[in-house]
Structure formats: structure tokens, C-alpha cells
Design a protein around this motif. Structure first.
Motif, PDB file in Angstrom:
ATOM      1  N   GLU A   1      -2.672   9.290  -2.772  1.00  0.00           N
ATOM      2  CA  GLU A   1      -2.168   8.077  -3.438  1.00  0.00           C
ATOM      3  C   GLU A   1      -3.255   7.024  -3.608  1.00  0.00           C
ATOM      4  O   GLU A   1      -2.965   5.847  -3.756  1.00  0.00           O
ATOM      5  CB  GLU A   1      -1.012   7.469  -2.624  1.00  0.00           C
ATOM      6  N   ARG A   2      -4.506   7.442  -3.596  1.00  0.00           N
ATOM      7  CA  ARG A   2      -5.582   6.441  -3.514  1.00  0.00           C
ATOM      8  C   ARG A   2      -5.564   5.423  -4.654  1.00  0.00           C
ATOM      9  O   ARG A   2      -5.747   4.234  -4.418  1.00  0.00           O
ATOM     10  CB  ARG A   2      -6.939   7.122  -3.405  1.00  0.00           C
TER      11      ARG A   2
ATOM     12  N   ILE B   1       1.675   7.650   2.599  1.00  0.00           N
ATOM     13  CA  ILE B   1       0.811   8.782   2.279  1.00  0.00           C
ATOM     14  C   ILE B   1       1.689  10.039   2.307  1.00  0.00           C
ATOM     15  O   ILE B   1       2.687  10.096   3.018  1.00  0.00           O
ATOM     16  CB  ILE B   1      -0.367   8.945   3.267  1.00  0.00           C
TER      17      ILE B   1
ATOM     18  N   MET C   1      -2.337  -2.801  -3.585  1.00  0.00           N
ATOM     19  CA  MET C   1      -2.774  -3.706  -2.518  1.00  0.00           C
ATOM     20  C   MET C   1      -3.558  -4.887  -3.076  1.00  0.00           C
ATOM     21  O   MET C   1      -3.384  -6.023  -2.632  1.00  0.00           O
ATOM     22  CB  MET C   1      -3.606  -2.947  -1.481  1.00  0.00           C
TER      23      MET C   1
ATOM     24  N   GLY D   1      -5.152  10.769   3.090  1.00  0.00           N
ATOM     25  CA  GLY D   1      -4.896   9.503   2.398  1.00  0.00           C
ATOM     26  C   GLY D   1      -5.346   9.506   0.947  1.00  0.00           C
ATOM     27  O   GLY D   1      -5.198   8.512   0.243  1.00  0.00           O
TER      28      GLY D   1
ATOM     29  N   ARG E   1      -3.058   4.496  -6.765  1.00  0.00           N
ATOM     30  CA  ARG E   1      -1.884   3.633  -6.722  1.00  0.00           C
ATOM     31  C   ARG E   1      -2.023   2.597  -5.608  1.00  0.00           C
ATOM     32  O   ARG E   1      -1.702   1.428  -5.774  1.00  0.00           O
ATOM     33  CB  ARG E   1      -0.643   4.505  -6.472  1.00  0.00           C
ATOM     34  N   ARG E   2      -2.537   3.076  -4.475  1.00  0.00           N
ATOM     35  CA  ARG E   2      -2.666   2.192  -3.315  1.00  0.00           C
ATOM     36  C   ARG E   2      -3.650   1.048  -3.595  1.00  0.00           C
ATOM     37  O   ARG E   2      -3.362  -0.120  -3.331  1.00  0.00           O
ATOM     38  CB  ARG E   2      -3.116   2.991  -2.099  1.00  0.00           C
TER      39      ARG E   2
ATOM     40  N   LYS F   1      -7.968  -1.708   5.374  1.00  0.00           N
ATOM     41  CA  LYS F   1      -6.685  -0.992   5.353  1.00  0.00           C
ATOM     42  C   LYS F   1      -6.686   0.112   4.298  1.00  0.00           C
ATOM     43  O   LYS F   1      -6.097   1.176   4.494  1.00  0.00           O
ATOM     44  CB  LYS F   1      -5.530  -1.974   5.098  1.00  0.00           C
ATOM     45  N   ALA F   2      -7.319  -0.169   3.155  1.00  0.00           N
ATOM     46  CA  ALA F   2      -7.357   0.858   2.106  1.00  0.00           C
ATOM     47  C   ALA F   2      -8.361   1.950   2.467  1.00  0.00           C
ATOM     48  O   ALA F   2      -8.106   3.136   2.268  1.00  0.00           O
ATOM     49  CB  ALA F   2      -7.711   0.220   0.759  1.00  0.00           C
TER      50      ALA F   2
ATOM     51  N   GLY G   1       0.814  -1.221   0.000  1.00  0.00           N
ATOM     52  CA  GLY G   1       0.000   0.000   0.000  1.00  0.00           C
ATOM     53  C   GLY G   1       0.839   1.258   0.000  1.00  0.00           C
ATOM     54  O   GLY G   1       0.421   2.288  -0.514  1.00  0.00           O
ATOM     55  N   GLY G   2       2.041   1.174   0.569  1.00  0.00           N
ATOM     56  CA  GLY G   2       2.983   2.286   0.512  1.00  0.00           C
ATOM     57  C   GLY G   2       2.683   3.403   1.490  1.00  0.00           C
ATOM     58  O   GLY G   2       2.122   3.172   2.557  1.00  0.00           O
TER      59      GLY G   2
END
Ligand code: FES
Lengths: 224, 253
Positions: free
Chosen positions: B198-199, B134, B206, B195, B201-202, B185-186, B131-132
Motif C-alpha cells: 500500500e506504499r 498493511i 498521510m 509494507g 496510497r499510504r 511512520k511511513a 496511513g491505513g
């Protein structure tokens, strides 16, 4: 194009395809039911025959295109469903010794592969009784006569009714699940969608079931 | 005061990853109904140690329902017969004298058994890592309330952030799908302004990691949410799906 195939074949994408094709098939059921209910009009099959002739006409281009789409999507829905089932089975690995899923989920939601498979078998038989001989082949007589003949066989009618009950099971989970899969879930409208799914399933099942039952009673009371 | 109980435990024993494993029956005698489930196991283990046998390996840490390490399958359900609790919060008063309790580890291809009831849940860590980050400004402490956010959004985000990563969702799901975990988690990030950057990409990263780990796909049986000790709702999964669908059409590659 590569990204799109990757997208619809991802774990979420496969389900998106199931939802969209499933909802389309549910709409088709509604149209099919509308046509079938014409059988209940006591006019010797006139309304039903007119309807089926219009739907079967080669000049009815839109319906012809939708018909091809329907076959393709139906097939895709089935194949994709079986694939999902296999992949998901593999994800469990070793089975539980003691497993009590009824404590946390509905029977309908856990038996989609079973209800779906029986519906598929039913569909093949159904197409062989009605669609292929009357639409593609050269069956003697009209579709209306074919319906009466088919439903005079209690075994055929019994299997027909069983398949309808399983179709209802499939729809009770499927309709509401499709909306969740599309990402539509909200405490304001999700209870409505769930209720609607059940009503839809029952209406479809009862509507189609009324036809063999109607012909059964009619033949019992001696009228033709 | 309720009477003490005698129970039979049918426990999964497995020496290590390679071992095939088997069930073994143990007697748990004179169990107080006020004991927690883990305390009951502690007592059984004391006996085993006295007899020179290998004690039953079971994961636990906080014993107050917040760390998520104590997940085991008890009589066919994650964390036992009650809803919205972890195994460490389960008390023996919910069982009855003479009962047989089947205790198994989580079963999922992505959660290999390490020993007895302990599974390797590092797949969850790798999904979070995928997820990386923020993006926030570093430096001095930012002003309080510099970023406006409604109370509703805040609470909605916290609903998802309650996830303790115990894995009950995967364990309960007939497909061993991790969607409830991944979506919690997302979602807790996407529901906050911080948050949102990067929504896309995340969501993509994930989900990709989730698939790589071998979790199944969600068929909306809702078993996960019903068994989640924190009661994470299915709307988290719906949100991840929206994020994922949008991201696929938006990201430029
Ligand atoms: S031991 Fe921490 S949640 Fe149970």
C-alpha cells in the motif's frame, strides 16, 4: 492537469518547485560568472563585449528561450518562497518565550527568506543598472563601460559585495537542501553534496566579488 | 556528591484551551542533581498542592524514554539541553545552582495547549490512522522467515520505527513541520516487504492528512533530526518525498 497543479502546490510539491528552480538558477549563476570573468582579461573589454553581443543577439534563439524561462522561474522561485514562509509562520502559532534554534540548525537554513529578499532587491537594482539600459534601452556606450562606471561608485560596489555574501548564505543552505528535497539523501553521498554546496557558494561569491575589487584596484593604481 | 541546587522555574500556566495563559515563576529549592527533571517538577507540585494551589500539569507516563508523552520545551529546546533523550531521561545535574529554567509547552498551531504544559497531539494519531492498513494473510501463525528480508533492510526499518511520536520534531522546527514524524511512520513500513503493497496510497493519504492538520512544510533546517530523542535521520524525510513524488505519478486518479 488538475492533479498536477495539486501535486506541485502540495507542501512537498512547493518545495520540489523551489529545489528545481533553485538548482536551475544556480546553474545560471555559473554561466553568468563565466561571462563576467572575461572582464578580468586586460583587453579593454573586447572579450567581454564579444561575449555579451553573442548572448544578446536576437538570432541566438536557444538563449532567448532560456532567458524567458529564467525570468519566469526566478519570479516563481521568489513568489513561492514568500508563500512558503507565510504558511510556515502560520503553522507555529504562538511564539516561544525562550527559543534556541542555533543549538539544532544552521543560521543559513533559518534565514533563507531574509537572504532571498535582499538578493531580490539586489536583482532589481542589478537589472536596472545593466540589463535594462544595455539590453532593452538605448544606453550610450558599451556594457563594458557601464560596468566600469557602476563599480566606480563605492556605495554601489559595497551593496554589490553585501548581496554576494548573502547569496553565498542562500546557496550554502539552498544547494544541499535542494538535493534533500528531491529525495536524494544517503550516508554515502550526502556528505559530499553538503561539502559541494559550500564550495559552490564560496566560488560563486568570490568569483563575482573579484570583479568590483579588480576595478577598484585598477582605478586606484590610476590605470584605465 | 554534588551539592543540592536552588533554581527558578519560569513555567507556562494555562487553565484550558480557551485561557490565554501566562508565565509564572516558581522556586525549586534544595534540588538534588540526581533527580530527574520530572521528579523535580513532582517536588514543586507537592509544595503547590500543600499550599492549596493547582499543580503544574505535565504529560508523562513511562518515565523511561519510550512512550513519548513527556515532551516540553526547556530553555529554548525540546526535551532540554541534551541530544537524543526525552524530558523524563533528563537529570538535574545538567543544570546549575541559581539557574532560571524556562518551561513551555510545544508551540504549534496543530498542537493546541490543553492545560499548562500539555498539548493535544491527536493530530499525530489522525495521520497514523490515515496511513491505513498493511495487507497480510490472517489465519495460523506464518512460518518464521517465510518472507526473506535482508538484515540491512530490517535494521533500516527499525531505525525509523524507533519514533515514539513525542512531537519534538514539530516543536523544534521553525515551520512546525511534522515531516520527520510522518516520514518515520511511513518509512518503517516501506522498508519492509510487508509494507510495500500500500506504499503509494499510504504516502498520499498521510501527507494529505499532515497538511490538513496545519503542520508547516519542511525546509530542511534539520532541527527535527538534531532534537529527535531517537535520532531519526533525515533520510527518512528524503524517502517519504520519493514515495510521495512517485505515488503522485503512479496512482490512477
Ligand atoms: S515519560 Fe515516557 S518517554 Fe518520557
Amino acid at each position: 492537469m488538475g492533479w498536477f497543479i495539486k501535486f506541485i502546490d502540495s507542501s512537498l510539491g512547493k518545495k520540489l518547485v523551489m529545489a528545481l528552480t533553485g538548482l536551475f538558477l544556480a546553474l545560471f549563476l555559473l554561466e553568468h560568472l563565466g561571462g563576467n570573468l572575461l572582464l578580468l582579461i586586460n583587453d579593454g573589454g573586447e572579450a567581454f563585449t564579444t561575449f555579451s553581443e553573442v548572448m544578446a543577439s536576437p538570432y541566438n534563439i536557444i538563449i532567448r528561450v532560456i532567458e524567458y524561462g529564467l525570468f519566469i522561474l526566478m519570479f516563481y522561485h521568489a513568489v513561492n518562497g514568500v508563500r512558503l514562509w507565510f504558511l510556515n509562520k502560520r503553522s507555529r502559532g504562538q511564539a516561544y518565550e525562550s527559543y534556541n534554534p542555533s543549538a539544532n540548525s544552521t543560521l543559513f537554513s533559518r534565514t533563507m527568506i531574509l537572504s532571498g529578499s535582499i538578493i531580490f532587491i539586489f536583482l532589481v537594482i542589478h537589472l536596472r543598472t545593466f540589463f535594462f539600459p544595455y539590453r532593452l534601452g538605448d544606453a550610450p556606450g558599451s556594457m563594458y563601460e557601464g560596468v566600469i562606471e557602476a563599480f566606480s561608485d563605492p556605495v554601489y560596489s559595497g551593496f554589490y559585495l553585501l548581496a554576494l555574501v548573502l547569496l553565498a548564505f542562500h546557496l550554502i543552505h539552498g544547494v544541499q537542501s535542494a538535493f534533500q528535497t528531491l529525495g536524494l539523501n544517503h550516508n554515502k553521498y550526502t556528505p559530499f553534496i553538503k561539502g559541494f554546496g559550500i564550495v559552490f557558494a564560496v566560488v560563486i561569491c568570490a568569483g563575482f566579488a573579484s570583479i568590483p575589487i579588480y576595478f577598484l584596484f585598477r582605478s586606484m593604481s590610476g590605470g584605465m | 556528591m554534588a551539592k543540592n541546587m536552588n533554581l527558578k522555574l519560569k513555567v507556562w500556566r494555562q487553565k484550558n484551551k480557551e485561557d490565554k495563559g501566562r508565565f509564572q515563576i516558581y522556586d525549586a529549592t534544595n534540588v538534588s542533581p540526581d533527580m530527574s527533571f520530572l521528579e523535580m517538577i513532582d517536588v514543586v507540585n507537592e509544595e503547590l498542592i500543600k499550599k492549596g494551589e493547582d499543580p503544574i500539569a505535565i504529560d508523562h507516563d513511562c518515565r523511561e524514554g519510550i512512550c513519548g508523552s513527556c515532551g516540553v520545551y526547556i530553555n529554548g529546546r525540546p526535551h532540554g539541553p541534551l541530544r537524543e533523550i526525552t524530558t523524563c531521561q533528563l537529570y538535574m545535574r545538567h543544570f546549575h545552582d541559581g539557574q532560571t529554567i524556562v518551561i513551555e509547552p510545544w508551540r504549534a498551531a496543530a498542537f493546541p495547549v490543553i492545560k499548562d504544559l500539555i498539548v493535544d497531539r491527536s493530530a499525530f494519531d489522525r495521520i497514523i490512522a490515515a496511513g491505513g492498513f498493511i495487507s497480510v494473510n490472517t489465519g495460523g501463525a506464518p512460518d518464521a522467515n517465510a518472507i526473506p528480508i535482508t538484515k540491512d533492510d530490517q535494521e533500516w526499518s527499525l531505525d525509523a520505527a524507533e519514533c515514539i511520536g513525542c512531537g519534538a520534531c514539530v516543536a523544534a522546527c521553525k515551520n512546525a513541520s511534522a515531516m520527520l514524524f510522518v516520514s518515520a511512520k511511513a518509512s518503517h513500513l516501506v522498508r519492509l516487504p510487508q509494507g510495500k503493497i500500500e506504499r503509494e496510497r499510504r504516502a498520499l493519504a498521510m501527507v494529505a492528512q499532515m497538511e490538513k492538520e496545519g503542520f508547516g512544510s519542511c525546509t530542511n533546517t534539520e532541527a527535527c533530526s538534531a532534537e529527535c530523542p531517537k535520532g531519526i535521520s533525515m533520510d527518512a524525510i528524503a524517502q517519504l518525498r520519493r514515495e510521495y513524488f512517485k505515488a503522485n505519478f503512479k496512482v490512477r486518479k
